[in-house]
Design a protein around this motif. Sequence first.
Motif, PDB file in Angstrom:
ATOM      1  N   VAL A   1      -3.751   2.374  -3.013  1.00 62.53           N
ATOM      2  CA  VAL A   1      -3.329   3.709  -2.599  1.00 62.53           C
ATOM      3  C   VAL A   1      -4.409   4.264  -1.682  1.00 62.53           C
ATOM      4  O   VAL A   1      -5.588   4.277  -2.037  1.00 62.53           O
ATOM      5  CB  VAL A   1      -3.135   4.662  -3.790  1.00 62.53           C
TER       6      VAL A   1
ATOM      7  N   THR B   1       0.820  -1.213   0.000  1.00 54.61           N
ATOM      8  CA  THR B   1       0.000   0.000   0.000  1.00 54.61           C
ATOM      9  C   THR B   1       0.846   1.251   0.000  1.00 54.61           C
ATOM     10  O   THR B   1       1.809   1.366   0.775  1.00 54.61           O
ATOM     11  CB  THR B   1      -0.918   0.019   1.239  1.00 54.61           C
ATOM     12  N   LEU B   2       0.468   2.190  -0.864  1.00 54.31           N
ATOM     13  CA  LEU B   2       0.981   3.557  -0.804  1.00 54.31           C
ATOM     14  C   LEU B   2       0.021   4.348   0.067  1.00 54.31           C
ATOM     15  O   LEU B   2      -1.171   4.446  -0.239  1.00 54.31           O
ATOM     16  CB  LEU B   2       1.063   4.161  -2.209  1.00 54.31           C
TER      17      LEU B   2
ATOM     18  N   ILE C   1       5.043   8.593  -5.942  1.00 54.16           N
ATOM     19  CA  ILE C   1       3.906   7.847  -6.487  1.00 54.16           C
ATOM     20  C   ILE C   1       4.361   6.948  -7.621  1.00 54.16           C
ATOM     21  O   ILE C   1       4.012   5.763  -7.690  1.00 54.16           O
ATOM     22  CB  ILE C   1       2.809   8.825  -6.963  1.00 54.16           C
TER      23      ILE C   1
END
Length: 219
Positions: A92, A34-35, A80
Amino acid sequence: MQRLIQGVRRFVRDVMPLRRSEFEELAEGQSPSTLFITCSDSRIVPELITQTGPGELFVIRNAGNFVPPYAEGGSEAAAIEYAVLVLGVSDVVVCGHTRCGAISAVRDRKNLGGLPAVRRWIGRADAARRVFDHPDGADDEALLLRAVEENVGEQLRNLLTHPAVAERVPDGRLTLCGWVFDIRTGHISMHCAERREFVDLQDSTPVPGLPRQRIASTD
């Protein structure tokens, strides 16, 4: 500073011996799923909120959890791109929070004469500013929460200007989620485009995921 130094010493003495194999593995590389894009606010601790450990979240932090459009470049665009194309994250999350100082500054922007850098930075918060420009009789706390929610929605839309994101959302390789963390209660609300509102993740009712091809406004 002394408190930080003592904390480092306790970490090396008490924590590392128990987790040495974990960190030895992490030393070989990272593969976060996960960002996580959130505010610089010291009260927001992503790993604590999500109960994740080292190597699970790739984190971007700035005042107001802003995602500048791709054309503006900058460190956010680079992070990103790296998270999506190199690390291969599948999700995200843009996480705003209650009582956000950056969004309060949008409301109080006329009083920022001595903070030119802050004034320039929050100038990108168009969705939040529209909430304060059209209060519709809501009280200050309700307005601030609505502005925080609208700001999260705006950053989700800005994410779609980034080619690495835009190419992967339609076919499901990448999922975008908008959250708002309530500092007082610890609850998180997630943006549900089908309902066009934020819904509490603590609710026992199943929460549909964000549709992958459309990021709707919360108004």
